[in-house]
Design a protein around this motif. Structure first.
Motif, mmCIF file in Angstrom:
data_model
loop_
_atom_site.group_PDB
_atom_site.id
_atom_site.type_symbol
_atom_site.label_atom_id
_atom_site.label_comp_id
_atom_site.label_asym_id
_atom_site.label_seq_id
_atom_site.Cartn_x
_atom_site.Cartn_y
_atom_site.Cartn_z
ATOM 1 N N ASP A 106 25.725 49.226 7.757
ATOM 2 C CA ASP A 106 27.080 49.527 6.768
ATOM 3 C C ASP A 106 28.077 51.013 6.636
ATOM 4 O OD1 ASP A 106 29.215 46.844 7.100
ATOM 5 O OD2 ASP A 106 27.718 47.007 5.704
ATOM 6 N N ALA A 107 26.781 52.233 7.331
ATOM 7 C CA ALA A 107 26.304 53.376 6.504
ATOM 8 C C ALA A 107 27.542 54.218 7.799
ATOM 9 C CB ALA A 107 25.424 54.063 6.694
ATOM 10 N N PRO A 108 28.552 55.305 7.447
ATOM 11 C CA PRO A 108 28.875 55.970 8.257
ATOM 12 C C PRO A 108 28.211 56.349 9.701
ATOM 13 C CG PRO A 108 29.055 57.220 5.950
ATOM 14 C CD PRO A 108 28.962 55.873 6.236
ATOM 15 N N ALA A 109 28.589 56.589 10.562
ATOM 16 C CA ALA A 109 27.805 57.005 11.906
ATOM 17 C C ALA A 109 27.942 58.436 11.271
ATOM 18 C CB ALA A 109 29.192 56.891 12.987
ATOM 19 N N ASP A 119 35.142 60.370 12.809
ATOM 20 C CA ASP A 119 35.608 59.785 11.321
ATOM 21 C C ASP A 119 35.204 59.540 10.216
ATOM 22 O OD1 ASP A 119 36.865 58.274 9.158
ATOM 23 O OD2 ASP A 119 39.627 59.073 10.495
ATOM 24 N N PRO A 120 34.791 60.074 9.276
ATOM 25 C CA PRO A 120 34.272 59.465 8.002
ATOM 26 C C PRO A 120 34.111 58.200 8.338
ATOM 27 C CG PRO A 120 35.278 60.907 6.617
ATOM 28 C CD PRO A 120 35.818 61.009 7.687
ATOM 29 N N ARG A 121 35.017 57.100 8.020
ATOM 30 C CA ARG A 121 35.337 55.641 7.906
ATOM 31 C C ARG A 121 34.628 55.200 9.181
ATOM 32 N NH1 ARG A 121 41.311 55.710 8.333
ATOM 33 N NH2 ARG A 121 40.974 56.774 9.987
ATOM 34 N N ILE A 122 34.446 55.711 10.583
ATOM 35 C CA ILE A 122 33.316 54.561 11.198
ATOM 36 C C ILE A 122 32.385 54.502 11.283
ATOM 37 C CG2 ILE A 122 33.097 54.874 13.798
ATOM 38 C CD1 ILE A 122 35.472 56.531 13.923
ATOM 39 N N THR A 123 31.653 52.883 10.835
ATOM 40 C CA THR A 123 30.746 52.979 10.463
ATOM 41 C C THR A 123 29.620 52.164 11.897
ATOM 42 O OG1 THR A 123 31.397 50.042 10.397
ATOM 43 C CG2 THR A 123 30.918 51.876 8.288
ATOM 44 N N LEU A 124 28.635 52.239 11.535
ATOM 45 C CA LEU A 124 27.991 51.657 13.127
ATOM 46 C C LEU A 124 28.110 50.269 13.111
ATOM 47 C CD1 LEU A 124 23.532 52.530 11.961
ATOM 48 C CD2 LEU A 124 25.631 53.946 13.680
ATOM 49 N N GLY A 183 23.850 55.470 21.203
ATOM 50 C CA GLY A 183 22.997 55.202 21.719
ATOM 51 C C GLY A 183 22.349 56.383 20.904
ATOM 52 N N ALA A 184 23.514 57.716 20.921
ATOM 53 C CA ALA A 184 22.989 59.105 20.463
ATOM 54 C C ALA A 184 22.191 59.044 18.458
ATOM 55 C CB ALA A 184 23.929 60.219 20.176
ATOM 56 N N VAL A 185 22.608 57.823 17.616
ATOM 57 C CA VAL A 185 21.904 57.737 17.047
ATOM 58 C C VAL A 185 20.439 56.906 16.434
ATOM 59 C CG1 VAL A 185 22.095 55.811 14.612
ATOM 60 C CG2 VAL A 185 24.319 56.975 15.706
ATOM 61 N N ILE A 186 20.253 56.234 17.972
ATOM 62 C CA ILE A 186 19.156 55.393 18.299
ATOM 63 C C ILE A 186 18.192 57.080 18.503
ATOM 64 C CG2 ILE A 186 17.500 54.957 19.866
ATOM 65 C CD1 ILE A 186 19.479 52.839 20.042
ATOM 66 N N GLU A 187 18.742 57.818 19.042
ATOM 67 C CA GLU A 187 17.618 59.192 19.285
ATOM 68 C C GLU A 187 17.998 60.146 17.964
ATOM 69 O OE1 GLU A 187 18.496 59.760 24.490
ATOM 70 O OE2 GLU A 187 19.550 61.500 23.046
ATOM 71 N N LYS A 188 19.043 60.035 17.832
ATOM 72 C CA LYS A 188 18.353 61.201 16.319
ATOM 73 C C LYS A 188 17.755 60.672 15.457
ATOM 74 C CE LYS A 188 20.647 64.532 16.119
ATOM 75 N NZ LYS A 188 21.267 64.658 14.896
ATOM 76 N N VAL A 189 17.853 59.658 15.402
ATOM 77 C CA VAL A 189 16.404 58.409 13.952
ATOM 78 C C VAL A 189 15.130 58.490 14.401
ATOM 79 C CG1 VAL A 189 16.243 56.633 12.868
ATOM 80 C CG2 VAL A 189 19.064 57.491 13.402
ATOM 81 N N THR A 190 14.994 57.906 16.024
ATOM 82 C CA THR A 190 13.716 57.679 16.967
ATOM 83 C C THR A 190 13.307 59.130 16.711
ATOM 84 O OG1 THR A 190 14.502 57.944 18.311
ATOM 85 C CG2 THR A 190 14.777 55.347 17.117
ATOM 86 N N GLY A 191 13.630 59.737 17.091
ATOM 87 C CA GLY A 191 13.143 61.185 18.137
ATOM 88 C C GLY A 191 12.375 61.214 19.407
#
Length: 455
Positions: A106-109, A119-124, A183-191
């Motif tokens: 529920d955090a902003p993407a 948009d800061p309203r968009i969540t995962l 997918g971009a979130v996965i890449e950023k967080v996992t490295g």
């Protein structure tokens, strides 16, 4: 035949269902063979089907051609592009990461992708459930990407720059673009690259040896050729750059691997009981029964039972993966033709596994002259209104902005599509015999949508 998961304690994660007698298995091979034969020509493009209850495979057959040019028949262990079934993997990894404290659903993407103008309203969670309002197309035409591997960063930069098509959380609209952002979130967080994170966190631990990112230039043993139909003729599907739908639809797999994947997901090898329950819970109320979506999974109804899964369609290929919690049954359908209706065949196989098979499609009966009385418009809501037209001895269904669809009458007088896709209309008549309403059974299931005659 038994296909075993790792020797760990298996616990069904969905809320307990009422105890039901297991449907008899003896009839399944015969009925499944008949359904497959009615759908797939032995000399055309092919399909493979798997039905498993628990870790026991009840049915595993293939029909048609893997390579039409070489006359090579389809085999049950061959490998296909699975298109949007990929979303179940991307979603499950995000949920797994949330359970490990790496992300918050529920955090902003934007927290994880601060370089993008999101948009800061968009969540995962909204991205997972297709409720984020992300647009699929650019507001103004952009130069096409090149034929080589397109970096995910280039694609998400375009996606994030698009105006929203709806307010986040307000409606469910299917979005490949939203899954590219995940997918971009996965890449950023996992490295790691998305495909490497998939491999190390899901494929290798679960023993999914046939499942991988299907790089367009890779040589893959047992991968089938992809076809399409053009003007009724079988044609080779167009070459397709698999890096374009990457995190939303670029995986390849086999029927056995997909069975293993769905059982692993449902039984606790990927996410917790609570995590899978979230994935299998419709995200928005008011969505039609057969279109409900959770987190990377559809939630359907088949013969009155819940069915969880996903479908996929991409140039040359169509696929469907279903799980029936009430009987711990997995259905896999993989086809090497992008015009093939994999979902309908999977639904047919699921109904067979439940002991309540749908009638097989027939040739239909010749339309009697009185079929002309069916012509008219039914339903006043523009979203559901249908017009039946009768001309030249043919009955067709017309909806605004769409091509006409041929119809037939079955032996009961119900109106079915050509080719049959399980959905049907039942004409309702008044005391004088006039058709006053059509009851529409989407995907062959009730409750019916009543469409009153308006002219």
């Amino acid at each position: 035949m038994r296909l075993l998961l790792p020797a760990l304690c298996v616990v069904l994660l969905l809320p307990a269902a009422p105890a039901l007698a297991q449907p008899a298995t003896a009839a399944i091979p015969h009925e499944a063979d008949a359904a497959l034969a009615a759908t797939v020509s032995p000399k055309g493009s092919g399909a493979t089907v798997l039905i498993a209850r628990g870790d026991t495979i009840l049915y595993r057959r293939a029909r048609g051609m893997a390579e039409a040019e070489l006359g090579m028949p389809m085999a049950p262990d061959q490998i296909f592009r699975i298109a949007s079934i990929t979303k179940s993997f991307t979603a499950a990894l995000i949920v797994q990461m949330a359970e490990r404290g790496e992300v918050a659903l529920d955090a902003p993407a934007a927290r994880y992708l601060p370089e993008l103008p999101l948009d800061p309203r968009i969540t995962l969670r909204q991205l997972l459930s297709h409720t984020a309002g992300i647009a699929e197309n650019d507001a103004t035409p952009q130069p096409p990407f090149g034929p080589g591997e397109v970096p995910l960063a280039q694609q998400v930069a375009r996606i994030a720059a698009r105006p929203l098509r709806s307010a986040p959380g307000s409606e469910q609209r299917y979005s490949n673009s939203g899954y590219m952002l995940l997918g971009a979130v996965i890449e950023k967080v996992t490295g790691q690259s998305w495909d490497e994170a998939m491999r190390t966190r899901l494929f290798v631990p679960l023993g999914l040896a046939d499942t991988a990112y299907d790089r367009r230039d890779a040589i893959v043993a047992r991968r089938v050729a992809g076809y399409t139909l053009a003007e009724g003729q079988l044609r080779n599907a167009a070459a397709f750059n698999m890096s374009l739908p990457k995190t939303a639809g670029s995986l390849r797999s086999s029927a056995a691997d997909l069975m293993r994947w769905m059982r692993a997901l449902a039984h606790g090898w990927v996410v917790s009981a609570a995590g899978f329950a979230q994935m299998a819970q419709p995200a928005l109320a008011g969505v039609p029964l057969q279109q409900r979506y959770g987190l990377g999974l559809y939630i359907w109804q088949i013969r009155g039972q819940t069915a969880i899964g996903h479908t996929g369609q991409i140039d040359g290929f169509a696929s469907a993966l279903l799980y029936l919690p009430v009987s711990d049954t997995v259905i896999v359908v993989l086809a090497n033709n992008d015009t093939f209706d994999a979902q309908t065949l999977a639904r047919r196989m699921a109904a067979i596994a439940l002991g309540k098979p749908y009638p097989l499609p027939g040739a239909g009966r010749a339309l009697p002259p009185e079929a002309a009385a069916l012509a008219g418009t039914y339903g006043s809501d523009p979203a559901t209104s249908r017009t039946l037209a009768f001309a030249g001895g043919r009955l067709t269904l017309v909806r605004e902005g769409r091509p006409a669809i041929p119809l037939m009458l079955d032996a009961r007088g119900d109106i079915r599509f050509v080719p049959d896709e399980i959905s049907y209309f039942t004409p309702v008549r008044d005391a004088a015999g006039k058709v006053i309403r059509l009851d529409y059974f989407a995907k062959g299931e009730g409750p019916a949508l009543a469409l009153e005659r308006v002219n």
